[in-house]
Design a protein around this motif. Sequence first.
Motif, PDB file in Angstrom:
ATOM      1  N   GLY A 175       2.774  -7.443   0.932  1.00 47.34           N
ATOM      2  CA  GLY A 175       3.408  -5.953   1.440  1.00 47.34           C
ATOM      3  C   GLY A 175       3.674  -5.108   0.415  1.00 47.34           C
ATOM      4  N   GLY A 176       4.056  -5.531  -0.805  1.00 47.66           N
ATOM      5  CA  GLY A 176       4.221  -4.649  -1.977  1.00 47.66           C
ATOM      6  C   GLY A 176       2.765  -4.168  -2.214  1.00 47.66           C
ATOM      7  N   GLY A 177       1.703  -4.897  -2.374  1.00 48.21           N
ATOM      8  CA  GLY A 177       0.474  -4.303  -2.805  1.00 48.21           C
ATOM      9  C   GLY A 177      -0.195  -3.488  -1.710  1.00 48.21           C
ATOM     10  N   ILE A 178      -0.070  -3.664  -0.744  1.00 44.59           N
ATOM     11  CA  ILE A 178      -0.259  -2.517   0.355  1.00 44.59           C
ATOM     12  C   ILE A 178       0.330  -1.447   0.199  1.00 44.59           C
ATOM     13  CG2 ILE A 178      -0.379  -2.004   2.938  1.00 44.59           C
ATOM     14  CD1 ILE A 178      -0.858  -5.023   3.412  1.00 44.59           C
ATOM     15  N   CYS A 179       1.710  -1.270  -0.197  1.00 47.91           N
ATOM     16  CA  CYS A 179       2.625  -0.099  -0.230  1.00 47.91           C
ATOM     17  C   CYS A 179       2.202   0.561  -1.724  1.00 47.91           C
ATOM     18  CB  CYS A 179       3.857  -0.509  -0.378  1.00 47.91           C
ATOM     19  SG  CYS A 179       4.946  -0.947   1.117  1.00 47.91           S
ATOM     20  N   LEU A 180       1.973  -0.300  -2.555  1.00 46.29           N
ATOM     21  CA  LEU A 180       1.113   0.164  -3.959  1.00 46.29           C
ATOM     22  C   LEU A 180       0.120   0.859  -3.846  1.00 46.29           C
ATOM     23  CD1 LEU A 180       1.558   0.236  -7.057  1.00 46.29           C
ATOM     24  CD2 LEU A 180       0.128  -1.800  -6.913  1.00 46.29           C
ATOM     25  N   ILE A 181      -0.934   0.565  -3.273  1.00 47.78           N
ATOM     26  CA  ILE A 181      -2.270   1.145  -2.591  1.00 47.78           C
ATOM     27  C   ILE A 181      -1.636   2.404  -1.933  1.00 47.78           C
ATOM     28  CG2 ILE A 181      -4.004   1.236  -1.233  1.00 47.78           C
ATOM     29  CD1 ILE A 181      -4.218  -2.067  -1.802  1.00 47.78           C
ATOM     30  N   GLY A 182      -0.896   2.764  -1.180  1.00 46.68           N
ATOM     31  CA  GLY A 182      -0.464   3.905  -0.524  1.00 46.68           C
ATOM     32  C   GLY A 182      -0.132   4.679  -1.352  1.00 46.68           C
ATOM     33  N   GLN A 183       1.031   4.305  -2.305  1.00 48.63           N
ATOM     34  CA  GLN A 183       1.801   5.291  -3.300  1.00 48.63           C
ATOM     35  C   GLN A 183       0.544   5.650  -4.410  1.00 48.63           C
ATOM     36  OE1 GLN A 183       5.011   6.036  -3.351  1.00 48.63           O
ATOM     37  NE2 GLN A 183       4.176   7.592  -4.686  1.00 48.63           N
TER      38      GLN A 183
ATOM     39  N   THR B 285      -4.547  11.506  -5.318  1.00 53.72           N
ATOM     40  CA  THR B 285      -5.555  11.998  -4.704  1.00 53.72           C
ATOM     41  C   THR B 285      -5.025  13.131  -4.115  1.00 53.72           C
ATOM     42  OG1 THR B 285      -5.068  10.833  -2.589  1.00 53.72           O
ATOM     43  CG2 THR B 285      -6.698   9.783  -4.252  1.00 53.72           C
ATOM     44  N   LYS B 286      -5.606  14.063  -3.498  1.00 54.53           N
ATOM     45  CA  LYS B 286      -5.255  14.976  -2.819  1.00 54.53           C
ATOM     46  C   LYS B 286      -5.079  14.724  -1.186  1.00 54.53           C
ATOM     47  CE  LYS B 286      -6.598  18.211  -6.239  1.00 54.53           C
ATOM     48  NZ  LYS B 286      -6.704  19.569  -6.444  1.00 54.53           N
ATOM     49  N   LEU B 287      -5.138  13.482  -0.782  1.00 52.93           N
ATOM     50  CA  LEU B 287      -4.911  13.267   0.475  1.00 52.93           C
ATOM     51  C   LEU B 287      -3.637  13.420   1.033  1.00 52.93           C
ATOM     52  CD1 LEU B 287      -6.918   9.735   0.539  1.00 52.93           C
ATOM     53  CD2 LEU B 287      -7.696  11.990   1.524  1.00 52.93           C
ATOM     54  N   SER B 288      -3.533  13.962   2.281  1.00 45.11           N
ATOM     55  CA  SER B 288      -2.108  14.082   2.841  1.00 45.11           C
ATOM     56  C   SER B 288      -1.483  12.620   3.486  1.00 45.11           C
ATOM     57  CB  SER B 288      -2.392  15.094   4.026  1.00 45.11           C
ATOM     58  OG  SER B 288      -3.051  14.636   5.287  1.00 45.11           O
ATOM     59  N   PRO B 289      -0.237  12.698   3.461  1.00 42.12           N
ATOM     60  CA  PRO B 289       0.313  11.448   3.923  1.00 42.12           C
ATOM     61  C   PRO B 289      -0.229  11.059   5.342  1.00 42.12           C
ATOM     62  CG  PRO B 289       1.876  12.700   3.115  1.00 42.12           C
ATOM     63  CD  PRO B 289       0.761  13.768   2.924  1.00 42.12           C
ATOM     64  N   ALA B 290      -0.649  11.873   6.330  1.00 39.18           N
ATOM     65  CA  ALA B 290      -1.129  11.763   7.418  1.00 39.18           C
ATOM     66  C   ALA B 290      -2.577  11.041   7.338  1.00 39.18           C
ATOM     67  CB  ALA B 290      -1.173  12.959   8.334  1.00 39.18           C
ATOM     68  N   LYS B 291      -3.391  11.595   6.707  1.00 40.39           N
ATOM     69  CA  LYS B 291      -4.683  11.120   6.292  1.00 40.39           C
ATOM     70  C   LYS B 291      -4.595   9.476   5.724  1.00 40.39           C
ATOM     71  CE  LYS B 291      -7.192  15.145   5.690  1.00 40.39           C
ATOM     72  NZ  LYS B 291      -8.033  16.041   5.116  1.00 40.39           N
ATOM     73  N   ILE B 292      -3.712   9.361   4.963  1.00 37.75           N
ATOM     74  CA  ILE B 292      -3.527   8.038   4.487  1.00 37.75           C
ATOM     75  C   ILE B 292      -3.023   7.039   5.442  1.00 37.75           C
ATOM     76  CG2 ILE B 292      -2.044   6.687   2.581  1.00 37.75           C
ATOM     77  CD1 ILE B 292      -2.116   9.081   0.952  1.00 37.75           C
ATOM     78  N   LEU B 293      -2.115   7.437   6.579  1.00 35.44           N
ATOM     79  CA  LEU B 293      -1.635   6.742   7.573  1.00 35.44           C
ATOM     80  C   LEU B 293      -2.750   6.466   8.535  1.00 35.44           C
ATOM     81  CD1 LEU B 293       1.337   7.523   9.627  1.00 35.44           C
ATOM     82  CD2 LEU B 293      -0.681   7.244  10.818  1.00 35.44           C
TER      83      LEU B 293
END
Length: 121
Positions: free
Chosen positions: A10-18, A24-32
């Motif tokens: 779970g922490g690894g997945i969250c780390l990738i998101g962070q 990157t210049k990706l918006s939170p919506a695109k990452i979601l």
Amino acid sequence: MQYLWAFLVGGGICLIGQLLLDWTKLSPAKILVGFVSAGVILSALGLYEPLVELAGAGATVPLTGFGHLLATGVRDAVKAKDWLGAATGGLTSAAGGITAAVFFGYLSALLARPKSRSKAD
């Protein structure tokens, strides 16, 4: 040991998101959308189920777990209802979580006292 795996995955997945947010210049919506799509794709390839068995909630709680839930629901519904299951399976499998999100969102909207924002913000 399962708690450790849940924390690490779970922490690894969250780390990738962070890292995606920071580097990157990706918006939170695109990452979601990317995380949910990745969960669907990894489930379709048979790669996400072993991760769920290893990490439990560490793999099912993040957004990739929602994609896995949708893919699993569609797969099971297609087996049971043929092509109609492709349209209904994802919603049926995720109905409890969606209902809880709507209910608690509504409840917090009723209980919250929002403050007006000043123009300086």
